[in-house]
Design a protein around this motif. Structure first.
Motif, PDB file in Angstrom:
ATOM      1  N   GLU A  90       0.831  -1.207   0.000  1.00  0.00           N
ATOM      2  CA  GLU A  90       0.000   0.000   0.000  1.00  0.00           C
ATOM      3  C   GLU A  90       0.873   1.267   0.000  1.00  0.00           C
ATOM      4  O   GLU A  90       0.597   2.217  -0.738  1.00  0.00           O
ATOM      5  CB  GLU A  90      -0.946  -0.021   1.216  1.00  0.00           C
ATOM      6  CG  GLU A  90      -1.869   1.172   1.340  1.00  0.00           C
ATOM      7  CD  GLU A  90      -2.862   1.352   0.186  1.00  0.00           C
ATOM      8  OE1 GLU A  90      -2.821   0.571  -0.798  1.00  0.00           O
ATOM      9  OE2 GLU A  90      -3.664   2.305   0.243  1.00  0.00           O
ATOM     10  N   ARG A  93       2.332   1.566  -3.472  1.00  0.00           N
ATOM     11  CA  ARG A  93       1.314   2.001  -4.439  1.00  0.00           C
ATOM     12  C   ARG A  93       1.186   3.529  -4.387  1.00  0.00           C
ATOM     13  O   ARG A  93       1.137   4.199  -5.423  1.00  0.00           O
ATOM     14  CB  ARG A  93      -0.034   1.362  -4.096  1.00  0.00           C
ATOM     15  CG  ARG A  93      -1.184   1.856  -4.963  1.00  0.00           C
ATOM     16  CD  ARG A  93      -2.524   1.223  -4.581  1.00  0.00           C
ATOM     17  NE  ARG A  93      -3.151   1.820  -3.423  1.00  0.00           N
ATOM     18  CZ  ARG A  93      -3.849   2.959  -3.420  1.00  0.00           C
ATOM     19  NH1 ARG A  93      -4.002   3.643  -4.544  1.00  0.00           N
ATOM     20  NH2 ARG A  93      -4.384   3.427  -2.314  1.00  0.00           N
ATOM     21  N   TRP A  97       2.033   6.581  -6.938  1.00  0.00           N
ATOM     22  CA  TRP A  97       1.001   7.584  -7.265  1.00  0.00           C
ATOM     23  C   TRP A  97       1.607   8.987  -7.264  1.00  0.00           C
ATOM     24  O   TRP A  97       1.463   9.746  -8.223  1.00  0.00           O
ATOM     25  CB  TRP A  97      -0.140   7.491  -6.242  1.00  0.00           C
ATOM     26  CG  TRP A  97      -1.270   8.440  -6.474  1.00  0.00           C
ATOM     27  CD1 TRP A  97      -1.246   9.804  -6.321  1.00  0.00           C
ATOM     28  CD2 TRP A  97      -2.585   8.113  -6.934  1.00  0.00           C
ATOM     29  NE1 TRP A  97      -2.470  10.336  -6.639  1.00  0.00           N
ATOM     30  CE2 TRP A  97      -3.312   9.318  -7.021  1.00  0.00           C
ATOM     31  CE3 TRP A  97      -3.226   6.908  -7.258  1.00  0.00           C
ATOM     32  CZ2 TRP A  97      -4.641   9.366  -7.424  1.00  0.00           C
ATOM     33  CZ3 TRP A  97      -4.546   6.961  -7.660  1.00  0.00           C
ATOM     34  CH2 TRP A  97      -5.240   8.167  -7.742  1.00  0.00           C
TER      35      TRP A  97
ATOM     36  N   ASN B  45      -7.654  -0.696  -8.373  1.00  0.00           N
ATOM     37  CA  ASN B  45      -6.514   0.219  -8.454  1.00  0.00           C
ATOM     38  C   ASN B  45      -6.987   1.607  -8.882  1.00  0.00           C
ATOM     39  O   ASN B  45      -7.201   1.850 -10.064  1.00  0.00           O
ATOM     40  CB  ASN B  45      -5.477  -0.311  -9.453  1.00  0.00           C
ATOM     41  CG  ASN B  45      -4.255   0.597  -9.514  1.00  0.00           C
ATOM     42  OD1 ASN B  45      -4.091   1.488  -8.676  1.00  0.00           O
ATOM     43  ND2 ASN B  45      -3.403   0.392 -10.507  1.00  0.00           N
ATOM     44  N   VAL B  52      -1.921  -5.218 -12.192  1.00  0.00           N
ATOM     45  CA  VAL B  52      -2.423  -5.425 -10.828  1.00  0.00           C
ATOM     46  C   VAL B  52      -2.503  -6.931 -10.603  1.00  0.00           C
ATOM     47  O   VAL B  52      -3.060  -7.654 -11.443  1.00  0.00           O
ATOM     48  CB  VAL B  52      -3.827  -4.794 -10.631  1.00  0.00           C
ATOM     49  CG1 VAL B  52      -4.411  -5.169  -9.276  1.00  0.00           C
ATOM     50  CG2 VAL B  52      -3.762  -3.278 -10.770  1.00  0.00           C
ATOM     51  N   CYS B  62      -0.890  -3.311  -6.532  1.00  0.00           N
ATOM     52  CA  CYS B  62      -1.044  -2.407  -7.682  1.00  0.00           C
ATOM     53  C   CYS B  62       0.262  -1.796  -8.147  1.00  0.00           C
ATOM     54  O   CYS B  62       0.960  -1.151  -7.366  1.00  0.00           O
ATOM     55  CB  CYS B  62      -1.976  -1.264  -7.311  1.00  0.00           C
ATOM     56  SG  CYS B  62      -3.575  -1.811  -6.744  1.00  0.00           S
TER      57      CYS B  62
END
Lengths: 222, 222
Positions: A90, A93, A97, B45, B52, B62
């Motif tokens: 997480e 991810r 981002w 995602n 993914v 992801c």
């Protein structure tokens, strides 16, 4: 002492400056202007990008990805990626981002138009790019609010590289006064918490020659 | 069975298809067209990007960064990031090189112009972008030769994510016939070695509807 090659408006360099402080490591900052493609720096990192960390024995760790993971492995506490395998996924991810999606949609546009064009005398800023970034940043601030409505920090209970990455990008944009904090109270409260951490203080003292920070850039209560 | 959401011309998806095979994990491929922004996929995602991985318990991992590291942590052998801290930093530096530098300078340009514009009916390919990519790829092939002149594989003695990343990007471009192998014997020999690995075979069987691969795409002896 270990050295960090960095550039003031590079969000990836800013991220590593914060992370090194969180890990309790001292580092000497070496300013590098990547666009000059300095020979000795290209020997350290053939990609020519910052940040690069050089350890006392001369080992060079190049780029934010290698550097984040290297730091976490060599100085595990405090954990900045999370504890469990799912926490880490997480955090990563969200790092992705901010380091890619936010970077392409916001930071890179704003910094290119408002900083690089000015310092490298590449002409006047392209208003359409600045408008595009101003539009995009709202979606990202909304996403930060979505996450902090549900969690203590962006990736979960603990402060992590997700917060550091997001705040590093936002700090570049905020220096230039382009974060519409007034419309995003939740994001603002989260950023105020990041801003008040000791690891973040050196960034708030940045003063780039020829470009003063926005009036509230340094305020913890903005 | 675990599922991998992927798209044929996404180099990051290709990379994970190879890595999963190297780790001996079976996976069901689920084709995802990221530009359709399918609701159920955005729930998995929010960035809307592939790859993914969805584990049998529903956990979604992801993006290529989270996924590479997750796989390495959950299935350590064979090591694809390297053994020592310095090996890992070198692998990650090169992954970054191919996933960002090569991607921006080559893969993304070629795939956008030759594949996406065609499938999404966005007009004729922009010749200048294709020429720019054709120019850039030579520097990357030269860099692959520089590395393989000094090492067994790109990041060192062992096959790693550096090789997987580089080969995944090159395989997208090679499908379209845009890799000037004839001028880069050393890079060609390295790619032939990657191509002959069992983990790479499924990629060589890819056949994208409406777009045949270049004549030598599948040949191990090209």
């Amino acid at each position: 002492m270990r050295r960090l090659y960095h550039y003031w408006f590079c969000p990836f360099s800013r991220k590593m400056r914060v992370a090194l402080k969180e890990k309790g490591l001292d580092v000497k900052l070496e300013l590098e202007l990547p666009w000059t493609r300095r020979h000795d720096f290209l020997v350290l990192n053939p990609a020519g990008t910052v940040p690069v960390l050089v350890e006392e024995d001369g080992t060079a760790i190049c780029g934010t990805y290698a550097l984040m993971e290297y730091l976490e492995e060599s100085v595990p506490a405090p954990a900045l990626l999370g504890e469990t395998s799912q926490d880490k996924a997480e955090t990563r991810r969200l790092v992705d981002w901010f380091d890619h999606k936010f970077y392409e949609e916001v930071t890179s546009l704003i910094v290119t138009e408002k900083v690089m064009k000015r310092f490298l005398r590449l002409g006047t800023p392209e208003a359409a790019n600045i408008r595009y970034a101003a539009h995009n940043i709202k979606h990202h601030l909304k996403y930060i609010e979505y996450l902090t409505d549900r969690r203590n920090w962006l990736a979960g209970d603990e402060f992590s590289y997700a917060d550091i990455s997001a705040a590093a990008h936002l700090s570049c944009v905020d220096y230039l006064g382009d974060v519409p904090w007034q419309d995003f109270e939740g994001a603002k409260n989260w950023y105020a918490r990041v801003k008040s951490r000791p690891s973040f203080q050196p960034l708030l003292k940045d003063l780039i020659a020829g470009l003063a920070p926005s009036p509230h850039y340094r305020d913890l209560d903005f």
